[in-house]
Design a protein around this motif. Sequence first.
Motif, PDB file in Angstrom:
ATOM      1  N   VAL A  31     -43.175  33.439 -13.439  1.00  0.00           N
ATOM      2  CA  VAL A  31     -43.665  33.929 -14.730  1.00  0.00           C
ATOM      3  C   VAL A  31     -42.481  34.229 -15.643  1.00  0.00           C
ATOM      4  O   VAL A  31     -42.500  33.904 -16.826  1.00  0.00           O
ATOM      5  CB  VAL A  31     -44.562  35.177 -14.547  1.00  0.00           C
ATOM      6  N   LEU A  32     -41.444  34.826 -15.082  1.00  0.00           N
ATOM      7  CA  LEU A  32     -40.269  35.159 -15.880  1.00  0.00           C
ATOM      8  C   LEU A  32     -39.470  33.917 -16.268  1.00  0.00           C
ATOM      9  O   LEU A  32     -38.849  33.883 -17.323  1.00  0.00           O
ATOM     10  CB  LEU A  32     -39.378  36.146 -15.128  1.00  0.00           C
ATOM     11  N   ASN A  33     -39.482  32.900 -15.407  1.00  0.00           N
ATOM     12  CA  ASN A  33     -38.788  31.650 -15.695  1.00  0.00           C
ATOM     13  C   ASN A  33     -39.693  30.493 -15.282  1.00  0.00           C
ATOM     14  O   ASN A  33     -39.532  29.921 -14.210  1.00  0.00           O
ATOM     15  CB  ASN A  33     -37.454  31.585 -14.946  1.00  0.00           C
ATOM     16  N   PRO A  34     -40.668  30.149 -16.139  1.00  0.00           N
ATOM     17  CA  PRO A  34     -41.659  29.147 -15.752  1.00  0.00           C
ATOM     18  C   PRO A  34     -41.096  27.743 -15.543  1.00  0.00           C
ATOM     19  O   PRO A  34     -41.775  26.891 -14.993  1.00  0.00           O
ATOM     20  CB  PRO A  34     -42.665  29.161 -16.898  1.00  0.00           C
ATOM     21  N   LEU A  35     -39.875  27.492 -15.959  1.00  0.00           N
ATOM     22  CA  LEU A  35     -39.288  26.173 -15.763  1.00  0.00           C
ATOM     23  C   LEU A  35     -38.609  26.041 -14.402  1.00  0.00           C
ATOM     24  O   LEU A  35     -38.147  24.970 -14.040  1.00  0.00           O
ATOM     25  CB  LEU A  35     -38.289  25.881 -16.878  1.00  0.00           C
ATOM     26  N   GLN A  36     -38.568  27.148 -13.664  1.00  0.00           N
ATOM     27  CA  GLN A  36     -37.976  27.142 -12.328  1.00  0.00           C
ATOM     28  C   GLN A  36     -38.921  26.405 -11.377  1.00  0.00           C
ATOM     29  O   GLN A  36     -40.090  26.754 -11.270  1.00  0.00           O
ATOM     30  CB  GLN A  36     -37.793  28.590 -11.882  1.00  0.00           C
TER      31      GLN A  36
END
Length: 176
Positions: A31-36
Amino acid sequence: MAARPVMTPAAARAGRAVALLLALLVTVPGVLNPLQPGWLSNVNLVFHEAGHVLLMWAGETVTLLGGSAVQVLVPAACVATFLARQERFAAGLVTLWLGHSLAGVAAYIRDAPARELPLLTGDPDTHDWWQLLVGWNALGAADPLGRFMLFLAYAAVILGTLLAVWNELNSSPEPA
Protein backbone atom coordinates in the motif's frame (compact mmCIF):
# COMPACT_ATOMS: atom_id res chain seq x y z
CA MET A 1 -7.84 -43.21 20.41
CA ALA A 2 -5.68 -40.25 21.41
CA ALA A 3 -7.38 -37.18 22.79
CA ARG A 4 -7.47 -34.26 20.41
CA PRO A 5 -5.48 -31.31 21.75
CA VAL A 6 -7.65 -28.38 22.71
CA MET A 7 -6.54 -24.86 21.90
CA THR A 8 -6.87 -22.54 24.83
CA PRO A 9 -8.54 -19.16 24.35
CA ALA A 10 -5.18 -17.48 24.99
CA ALA A 11 -3.53 -19.57 22.27
CA ALA A 12 -6.36 -18.80 19.85
CA ARG A 13 -6.01 -15.07 20.52
CA ALA A 14 -2.25 -15.28 20.09
CA GLY A 15 -2.75 -17.08 16.78
CA ARG A 16 -5.10 -14.38 15.55
CA ALA A 17 -2.65 -11.66 16.68
CA VAL A 18 0.11 -13.36 14.67
CA ALA A 19 -2.25 -13.65 11.67
CA LEU A 20 -3.01 -9.92 11.86
CA LEU A 21 0.66 -9.03 12.16
CA LEU A 22 1.54 -11.19 9.15
CA ALA A 23 -1.32 -9.71 7.12
CA LEU A 24 -0.09 -6.22 7.94
CA LEU A 25 3.48 -7.16 6.99
CA VAL A 26 2.27 -8.50 3.63
CA THR A 27 -0.14 -5.71 2.72
CA VAL A 28 1.18 -2.45 4.18
CA PRO A 29 4.42 -2.31 2.14
CA GLY A 30 2.35 -2.80 -1.02
CA VAL A 31 0.00 0.00 0.00
CA LEU A 32 2.84 2.36 0.85
CA ASN A 33 4.73 1.45 -2.33
CA PRO A 34 2.25 -0.09 -4.78
CA LEU A 35 4.88 -0.40 -7.51
CA GLN A 36 6.87 -2.84 -5.38
CA PRO A 37 6.50 -6.33 -6.87
CA GLY A 38 5.19 -9.08 -4.66
CA TRP A 39 3.02 -12.16 -4.66
CA LEU A 40 -0.10 -10.26 -3.61
CA SER A 41 0.42 -7.87 -6.53
CA ASN A 42 0.49 -10.93 -8.78
CA VAL A 43 -2.78 -12.17 -7.28
CA ASN A 44 -4.31 -8.77 -7.98
CA LEU A 45 -2.95 -8.88 -11.53
CA VAL A 46 -4.68 -12.21 -12.18
CA PHE A 47 -8.03 -10.75 -11.13
CA HIS A 48 -7.31 -7.56 -13.11
CA GLU A 49 -6.69 -9.47 -16.33
CA ALA A 50 -9.65 -11.78 -15.66
CA GLY A 51 -11.84 -8.68 -15.41
CA HIS A 52 -10.91 -7.68 -18.95
CA VAL A 53 -11.71 -11.14 -20.27
CA LEU A 54 -14.96 -11.53 -18.33
CA LEU A 55 -16.29 -8.16 -19.48
CA MET A 56 -15.15 -8.21 -23.12
CA TRP A 57 -18.72 -8.69 -24.27
CA ALA A 58 -19.81 -5.34 -22.74
CA GLY A 59 -17.85 -3.03 -25.04
CA GLU A 60 -14.50 -1.28 -25.00
CA THR A 61 -15.08 1.10 -22.08
CA VAL A 62 -16.41 -1.59 -19.75
CA THR A 63 -13.64 -3.96 -20.84
CA LEU A 64 -11.01 -1.34 -19.99
CA LEU A 65 -12.64 -0.51 -16.64
CA GLY A 66 -13.27 -4.18 -15.94
CA GLY A 67 -9.67 -4.95 -15.06
CA SER A 68 -9.45 -2.44 -12.23
CA ALA A 69 -13.07 -3.04 -11.19
CA VAL A 70 -12.73 -6.81 -10.81
CA GLN A 71 -9.34 -6.39 -9.13
CA VAL A 72 -11.10 -4.37 -6.42
CA LEU A 73 -14.46 -6.15 -6.40
CA VAL A 74 -13.04 -9.62 -5.67
CA PRO A 75 -11.52 -8.69 -2.29
CA ALA A 76 -14.52 -6.41 -1.58
CA ALA A 77 -16.85 -9.39 -2.17
CA CYS A 78 -14.74 -11.49 0.20
CA VAL A 79 -15.01 -8.77 2.86
CA ALA A 80 -18.79 -8.62 2.37
CA THR A 81 -19.05 -12.40 2.63
CA PHE A 82 -17.13 -12.52 5.90
CA LEU A 83 -19.18 -9.65 7.31
CA ALA A 84 -22.44 -11.38 6.31
CA ARG A 85 -21.20 -14.48 8.16
CA GLN A 86 -20.33 -12.25 11.14
CA GLU A 87 -16.68 -13.22 10.88
CA ARG A 88 -15.31 -9.78 11.63
CA PHE A 89 -11.71 -10.81 12.22
CA ALA A 90 -11.51 -12.49 8.80
CA ALA A 91 -13.27 -9.49 7.24
CA GLY A 92 -10.67 -7.22 8.79
CA LEU A 93 -7.80 -9.27 7.38
CA VAL A 94 -9.32 -9.40 3.90
CA THR A 95 -9.92 -5.64 4.03
CA LEU A 96 -6.14 -5.32 4.12
CA TRP A 97 -6.05 -7.16 0.77
CA LEU A 98 -8.68 -4.73 -0.50
CA GLY A 99 -6.42 -1.84 0.54
CA HIS A 100 -3.49 -3.40 -1.30
CA SER A 101 -5.61 -3.82 -4.42
CA LEU A 102 -6.88 -0.22 -4.26
CA ALA A 103 -3.31 1.04 -3.94
CA GLY A 104 -2.34 -0.87 -7.06
CA VAL A 105 -5.23 0.64 -9.00
CA ALA A 106 -4.28 4.08 -7.67
CA ALA A 107 -0.73 3.69 -8.99
CA TYR A 108 -2.07 2.52 -12.35
CA ILE A 109 -4.40 5.51 -12.65
CA ARG A 110 -1.69 7.98 -11.66
CA ASP A 111 0.66 6.44 -14.24
CA ALA A 112 -1.76 7.16 -17.11
CA PRO A 113 -0.12 10.42 -18.33
CA ALA A 114 3.45 9.02 -18.30
CA ARG A 115 2.64 5.36 -19.09
CA GLU A 116 5.86 4.19 -17.45
CA LEU A 117 4.57 1.09 -15.65
CA PRO A 118 5.53 -2.20 -17.28
CA LEU A 119 2.49 -3.72 -18.96
CA LEU A 120 1.96 -7.36 -19.91
CA THR A 121 1.68 -6.33 -23.55
CA GLY A 122 4.83 -4.21 -23.45
CA ASP A 123 2.94 -1.55 -25.42
CA PRO A 124 2.26 1.71 -23.52
CA ASP A 125 -0.70 2.40 -25.81
CA THR A 126 -2.54 -0.49 -24.16
CA HIS A 127 -2.53 1.28 -20.76
CA ASP A 128 -6.17 0.97 -19.61
CA TRP A 129 -6.39 4.24 -17.73
CA TRP A 130 -4.55 6.20 -20.40
CA GLN A 131 -7.04 4.94 -23.00
CA LEU A 132 -10.00 5.72 -20.74
CA LEU A 133 -8.89 9.18 -19.66
CA VAL A 134 -7.75 10.23 -23.14
CA GLY A 135 -11.08 9.01 -24.52
CA TRP A 136 -12.93 11.08 -21.93
CA ASN A 137 -10.62 14.08 -22.49
CA ALA A 138 -9.74 13.84 -18.79
CA LEU A 139 -6.06 12.88 -18.65
CA GLY A 140 -5.53 15.74 -16.19
CA ALA A 141 -7.80 13.88 -13.74
CA ALA A 142 -5.35 10.98 -13.43
CA ASP A 143 -3.49 12.38 -10.43
CA PRO A 144 -6.51 13.50 -8.35
CA LEU A 145 -8.40 10.29 -9.16
CA GLY A 146 -5.35 8.20 -8.29
CA ARG A 147 -4.88 10.12 -5.04
CA PHE A 148 -8.52 9.49 -4.15
CA MET A 149 -8.05 5.75 -4.76
CA LEU A 150 -4.91 5.84 -2.60
CA PHE A 151 -6.92 7.53 0.16
CA LEU A 152 -9.42 4.66 -0.09
CA ALA A 153 -6.52 2.20 0.12
CA TYR A 154 -5.19 3.81 3.32
CA ALA A 155 -8.71 3.93 4.74
CA ALA A 156 -9.19 0.22 3.99
CA VAL A 157 -5.96 -0.71 5.78
CA ILE A 158 -6.87 1.37 8.81
CA LEU A 159 -10.46 0.11 8.91
CA GLY A 160 -9.41 -3.49 8.35
CA THR A 161 -6.89 -3.31 11.17
CA LEU A 162 -9.40 -1.65 13.49
CA LEU A 163 -12.09 -4.21 12.61
CA ALA A 164 -9.78 -7.13 13.38
CA VAL A 165 -8.54 -5.57 16.63
CA TRP A 166 -12.06 -4.49 17.67
CA ASN A 167 -13.28 -8.03 17.09
CA GLU A 168 -10.58 -9.37 19.37
CA LEU A 169 -11.25 -6.83 22.09
CA ASN A 170 -15.00 -7.45 22.03
CA SER A 171 -15.19 -11.18 21.50
CA SER A 172 -15.93 -13.49 24.37
CA PRO A 173 -13.29 -16.07 25.15
CA GLU A 174 -13.73 -19.39 23.40
CA PRO A 175 -14.53 -22.33 25.63
CA ALA A 176 -11.57 -24.56 26.42
